[in-house]
Write an enzyme that holds these catalytic residues in place. Structure first.
Site, PDB file in Angstrom:
ATOM      1  N   TYR A 147       0.843  -1.210   0.000  1.00 12.72           N
ATOM      2  CA  TYR A 147       0.000   0.000   0.000  1.00 12.72           C
ATOM      3  C   TYR A 147       0.874   1.254   0.000  1.00 12.72           C
ATOM      4  CZ  TYR A 147      -3.731   3.192   1.610  1.00 12.72           C
ATOM      5  OH  TYR A 147      -4.641   4.229   1.741  1.00 12.72           O
ATOM      6  N   ASN A 176      -6.176   9.564   8.363  1.00 13.33           N
ATOM      7  CA  ASN A 176      -7.313   8.732   8.790  1.00 13.33           C
ATOM      8  C   ASN A 176      -8.652   9.481   8.790  1.00 13.33           C
ATOM      9  OD1 ASN A 176      -4.733   7.765  10.039  1.00 13.33           O
ATOM     10  ND2 ASN A 176      -6.039   6.024  10.518  1.00 13.33           N
ATOM     11  N   SER A 191     -14.384   1.933  12.426  1.00 14.58           N
ATOM     12  CA  SER A 191     -15.506   1.048  12.092  1.00 14.58           C
ATOM     13  C   SER A 191     -15.481  -0.201  12.973  1.00 14.58           C
ATOM     14  CB  SER A 191     -15.484   0.686  10.606  1.00 14.58           C
ATOM     15  OG  SER A 191     -14.179   0.382  10.182  1.00 14.58           O
ATOM     16  N   ASN A 192     -14.291  -0.752  13.222  1.00 13.64           N
ATOM     17  CA  ASN A 192     -14.224  -1.930  14.104  1.00 13.64           C
ATOM     18  C   ASN A 192     -14.770  -1.622  15.489  1.00 13.64           C
ATOM     19  OD1 ASN A 192     -13.180  -3.775  12.335  1.00 13.64           O
ATOM     20  ND2 ASN A 192     -11.287  -4.130  13.453  1.00 13.64           N
ATOM     21  N   GLY A 209      -2.249   0.187  22.753  1.00 12.77           N
ATOM     22  CA  GLY A 209      -3.188   1.291  22.526  1.00 12.77           C
ATOM     23  C   GLY A 209      -2.562   2.664  22.706  1.00 12.77           C
ATOM     24  N   THR A 212      -0.849   6.612  18.238  1.00  8.45           N
ATOM     25  CA  THR A 212      -1.821   7.689  17.998  1.00  8.45           C
ATOM     26  C   THR A 212      -2.227   7.770  16.524  1.00  8.45           C
ATOM     27  OG1 THR A 212      -0.177   9.410  17.491  1.00  8.45           O
ATOM     28  CG2 THR A 212      -0.754   9.077  19.832  1.00  8.45           C
ATOM     29  N   PRO A 276       2.375   2.255  12.382  1.00  8.90           N
ATOM     30  CA  PRO A 276       2.964   3.545  12.779  1.00  8.90           C
ATOM     31  C   PRO A 276       2.626   3.915  14.229  1.00  8.90           C
ATOM     32  CG  PRO A 276       1.969   3.710  10.612  1.00  8.90           C
ATOM     33  CD  PRO A 276       1.565   2.374  11.167  1.00  8.90           C
ATOM     34  N   ARG A 279       0.822   9.704  14.412  1.00  7.82           N
ATOM     35  CA  ARG A 279       0.475  10.329  13.130  1.00  7.82           C
ATOM     36  C   ARG A 279      -0.355  11.577  13.393  1.00  7.82           C
ATOM     37  NH1 ARG A 279      -2.414   6.396   9.438  1.00  7.82           N
ATOM     38  NH2 ARG A 279      -0.383   5.574   8.933  1.00  7.82           N
TER      39      ARG A 279
HETATM   40  P1  NAD Z   1     -12.871   2.158   0.445  1.00 10.68           P
HETATM   41  O1  NAD Z   1     -12.254   0.803   0.541  1.00 10.68           O
HETATM   42  O2  NAD Z   1     -14.220   2.354   1.018  1.00 10.68           O
HETATM   43  O3  NAD Z   1     -12.921   2.630  -1.067  1.00 10.68           O
HETATM   44  C1  NAD Z   1     -12.063   2.164  -2.065  1.00 10.68           C
HETATM   45  C2  NAD Z   1     -12.914   1.798  -3.275  1.00 10.68           C
HETATM   46  O4  NAD Z   1     -12.045   1.391  -4.339  1.00 10.68           O
HETATM   47  C3  NAD Z   1     -13.862   0.632  -3.004  1.00 10.68           C
HETATM   48  O5  NAD Z   1     -15.135   0.942  -3.486  1.00 10.68           O
HETATM   49  C4  NAD Z   1     -13.225  -0.520  -3.761  1.00 10.68           C
HETATM   50  O6  NAD Z   1     -14.164  -1.488  -4.163  1.00 10.68           O
HETATM   51  C5  NAD Z   1     -12.588   0.214  -4.915  1.00 10.68           C
HETATM   52  N1  NAD Z   1     -11.490  -0.529  -5.557  1.00 10.68           N
HETATM   53  C6  NAD Z   1     -10.457  -1.179  -4.957  1.00 10.68           C
HETATM   54  N2  NAD Z   1      -9.646  -1.722  -5.871  1.00 10.68           N
HETATM   55  C7  NAD Z   1     -10.168  -1.396  -7.093  1.00 10.68           C
HETATM   56  C8  NAD Z   1      -9.789  -1.681  -8.422  1.00 10.68           C
HETATM   57  N3  NAD Z   1      -8.692  -2.419  -8.708  1.00 10.68           N
HETATM   58  N4  NAD Z   1     -10.560  -1.198  -9.433  1.00 10.68           N
HETATM   59  C9  NAD Z   1     -11.680  -0.478  -9.163  1.00 10.68           C
HETATM   60  N5  NAD Z   1     -12.094  -0.181  -7.920  1.00 10.68           N
HETATM   61  C10 NAD Z   1     -11.336  -0.642  -6.892  1.00 10.68           C
HETATM   62  O7  NAD Z   1     -11.820   3.164   1.111  1.00 10.68           O
HETATM   63  P2  NAD Z   1     -11.870   4.742   1.291  1.00 10.68           P
HETATM   64  O8  NAD Z   1     -11.568   5.029   2.698  1.00 10.68           O
HETATM   65  O9  NAD Z   1     -13.088   5.308   0.668  1.00 10.68           O
HETATM   66  O10 NAD Z   1     -10.594   5.162   0.452  1.00 10.68           O
HETATM   67  C11 NAD Z   1     -10.699   5.804  -0.815  1.00 10.68           C
HETATM   68  C12 NAD Z   1      -9.310   6.243  -1.260  1.00 10.68           C
HETATM   69  O11 NAD Z   1      -8.776   7.171  -0.314  1.00 10.68           O
HETATM   70  C13 NAD Z   1      -8.307   5.093  -1.363  1.00 10.68           C
HETATM   71  O12 NAD Z   1      -7.484   5.300  -2.490  1.00 10.68           O
HETATM   72  C14 NAD Z   1      -7.499   5.230  -0.105  1.00 10.68           C
HETATM   73  O13 NAD Z   1      -6.190   4.722  -0.262  1.00 10.68           O
HETATM   74  C15 NAD Z   1      -7.508   6.722   0.128  1.00 10.68           C
HETATM   75  N6  NAD Z   1      -7.299   7.052   1.546  1.00 10.68           N
HETATM   76  C16 NAD Z   1      -8.307   6.888   2.457  1.00 10.68           C
HETATM   77  C17 NAD Z   1      -8.064   7.160   3.788  1.00 10.68           C
HETATM   78  C18 NAD Z   1      -9.142   7.044   4.842  1.00 10.68           C
HETATM   79  O14 NAD Z   1      -8.828   7.232   6.022  1.00 10.68           O
HETATM   80  N7  NAD Z   1     -10.385   6.781   4.543  1.00 10.68           N
HETATM   81  C19 NAD Z   1      -6.790   7.598   4.203  1.00 10.68           C
HETATM   82  C20 NAD Z   1      -5.796   7.718   3.251  1.00 10.68           C
HETATM   83  C21 NAD Z   1      -6.057   7.460   1.916  1.00 10.68           C
HETATM   84  N1  UDP Z   2      -6.398  -0.920  15.436  1.00 17.80           N
HETATM   85  C1  UDP Z   2      -6.810  -1.496  16.635  1.00 17.80           C
HETATM   86  N2  UDP Z   2      -7.890  -2.315  16.618  1.00 17.80           N
HETATM   87  C2  UDP Z   2      -8.598  -2.597  15.494  1.00 17.80           C
HETATM   88  C3  UDP Z   2      -8.189  -1.993  14.274  1.00 17.80           C
HETATM   89  C4  UDP Z   2      -7.077  -1.173  14.287  1.00 17.80           C
HETATM   90  O1  UDP Z   2      -6.207  -1.255  17.676  1.00 17.80           O
HETATM   91  O2  UDP Z   2      -9.583  -3.359  15.588  1.00 17.80           O
HETATM   92  C5  UDP Z   2      -5.240  -0.004  15.456  1.00 17.80           C
HETATM   93  C6  UDP Z   2      -4.169  -0.293  14.406  1.00 17.80           C
HETATM   94  O3  UDP Z   2      -3.248  -1.242  14.871  1.00 17.80           O
HETATM   95  C7  UDP Z   2      -3.560   1.092  14.231  1.00 17.80           C
HETATM   96  C8  UDP Z   2      -4.739   2.040  14.452  1.00 17.80           C
HETATM   97  O4  UDP Z   2      -5.711   1.289  15.176  1.00 17.80           O
HETATM   98  O5  UDP Z   2      -2.590   1.333  15.218  1.00 17.80           O
HETATM   99  C9  UDP Z   2      -5.363   2.565  13.166  1.00 17.80           C
HETATM  100  O6  UDP Z   2      -5.636   1.456  12.356  1.00 17.80           O
HETATM  101  P1  UDP Z   2      -6.383   1.579  10.960  1.00 17.80           P
HETATM  102  O7  UDP Z   2      -6.340   0.235  10.329  1.00 17.80           O
HETATM  103  O8  UDP Z   2      -7.706   2.219  11.147  1.00 17.80           O
HETATM  104  O9  UDP Z   2      -5.542   2.640  10.120  1.00 17.80           O
HETATM  105  P2  UDP Z   2      -3.978   2.850   9.833  1.00 17.80           P
HETATM  106  O10 UDP Z   2      -3.154   1.950  10.701  1.00 17.80           O
HETATM  107  O11 UDP Z   2      -3.826   2.544   8.400  1.00 17.80           O
HETATM  108  O12 UDP Z   2      -3.779   4.262  10.191  1.00 17.80           O
END
Ligand code: NAD
Ligand code: UDP
Length: 324
Positions: A147, A176, A191-192, A209, A212, A276, A279
């Site tokens: 990723y 996030n 969401s979890n 935990g 951050t 990480p 953040r």
């Molecule tokens: P999400 O998983 O809900 O949305 C991603 C969408 O992309 C889904 O609908 C999935 O089905 C679609 N998808 C995945 N692979 C695909 C492919 N090969 N072809 C077509 N569609 C595909 O996640 P999100 O939180 O809505 O994230 C959207 C974008 O924002 C992503 O690129 C993600 O990396 C980026 N982003 C999100 C966050 C966040 O906190 N939500 C943080 C950093 C970056």
């Molecule tokens: N995390 C957790 N419990 C869960 C899911 C995630 O403690 O059920 C922690 C995870 O290890 C990370 C933080 O929460 O330290 C944020 O995780 P998330 O997957 O939401 O995003 P990212 O790590 O990509 O920022």
């Protein structure tokens, strides 16, 4: 509205993509939502299907696409660690080949194209908070690399198409973000915790935990992304978009328990590799160039998100992979 544009949103059925589609449809644009539904389902855009300015295409961005559009929001990519690690090679292909395909299309159509990049480009940061000038601390061979490095390579492609072919790009680094329409089996922390708290299940903290994160509510995020797309061609990014309110994961769990009134217990699980430790976005550039800063504090955003999670039937959602 001044001008109706033809706009493609890849990943448009996902959490953020569906909100961007909704905003653009409401603004009167002609919107094409493209998705392979890996981490989403049609219900996110059901309310838009049937509108004359909305179209839904099932397609995978790793394959070339041929459309005529004025703007592209490239949101397609699984975003939760468990799901992007399920098939890491596919995740890398989605970022890299997806970027090549949308950039090629933007070049041919003379379209503007925005990349949804991520705070993950900073890896496990040793500079805090993270400004855009920080080049990050990413493990290129770790379990998050598919990723992180995929998104870094996508940024490289965006800037090379910009320098070499004059493609009009925008790059946003999203921190996030949470809110209604997150997949209940998405596996991300907000969401979890909410799903677990509402079901009375144990709340799973990974590690102790103390790590951050800074959580941005979806309305703030969507506003920033739209401003970036419509902003000056002299500011293409990368720009950090996020909320500066920083919380430990334990504090988040406690807030969710308090706001849901849940009897769930907190349990501790192993910390995933390369998770990480801290953040927080430095949003100086977003404030200066977009006149933007987030408005929704965590407690308020969590309340709205909990309300939404309480209104859905989670049995109607299919888990994208077993890793949530
Ligand atoms: P999400 O998983 O809900 O949305 C991603 C969408 O992309 C889904 O609908 C999935 O089905 C679609 N998808 C995945 N692979 C695909 C492919 N090969 N072809 C077509 N569609 C595909 O996640 P999100 O939180 O809505 O994230 C959207 C974008 O924002 C992503 O690129 C993600 O990396 C980026 N982003 C999100 C966050 C966040 O906190 N939500 C943080 C950093 C970056
Ligand atoms: N995390 C957790 N419990 C869960 C899911 C995630 O403690 O059920 C922690 C995870 O290890 C990370 C933080 O929460 O330290 C944020 O995780 P998330 O997957 O939401 O995003 P990212 O790590 O990509 O920022």
């Amino acid at each position: 509205m001044s001008q109706i544009k033809r706009i493609l949103v890849t990943g448009g059925a996902g959490f953020l993509g569906s909100h961007i589609c909704e905003r653009l449809v409401n603004d009167g644009h002609d919107v094409i939502c493209l998705d392979n539904f890996f981490t989403s389902q049609k219900s996110n855009v059901l309310h838009l299907i049937g509108k004359p300015n909305f179209e839904l295409i099932r397609h995978d961005v790793t394959h070339p696409l041929w459309l005529e559009v004025d703007e592209i929001y490239n949101m397609a990519c699984p975003a939760a660690p468990g799901h992007y690690q399920y098939n890491p090679i596919k995740t890398m292909k989605t970022s890299v080949m997806g970027a090549i395909n949308v950039l090629g299309m933007a070049k041919r159509c003379n379209a503007k194209v925005l990349q949804a990049s991520t705070s993950e480009v900073y890896g496990d940061p040793d500079v805090h908070p993270q400004p855009e000038s920080y080049r990050g601390n990413v493990n290129p061979i770790g379990t998050r690399a598919c990723y992180d490095e995929g998104k870094r390579a996508a940024e490289t492609l965006f800037f090379d198409y910009h320098r070499m072919n004059n493609v009009n790009i925008r790059v946003v680094r999203i921190f996030n973000t949470y809110g209604p329409r997150m997949h209940p089996f998405d596996g991300r922390v907000v969401s979890n915790f909410i799903r677990q708290a509402l079901a009375g299940e144990d709340i799973t903290i990974f590690g102790d935990g103390s790590q951050t994160r800074s959580f941005c509510y979806r309305d703030d995020l969507v506003e920033a992304i739209i401003r970036m797309m419509n902003g000056s061609d002299d500011f293409v990014g990368p720009v950090n978009i996020g909320n500066q309110g920083e919380f430990t994961i334990k504090e988040l769990a406690e807030q969710v328990i308090e706001l849901t009134g849940s009897k769930s217990k907190i349990v501790y699980r192993d910390l995933p590799s390369d998770d990480p430790k801290q953040r927080q976005p430095d949003i100086t550039l977003a404030k200066k160039h977009l006149g933007w800063e987030p408005k929704v504090p965590l407690a308020e955003g969590l309340k709205k998100t909990i309300e939404w999670f309480s209104s859905i039937d989670v049995s109607e959602y299919r888990a994208p992979t077993p890793n949530y």
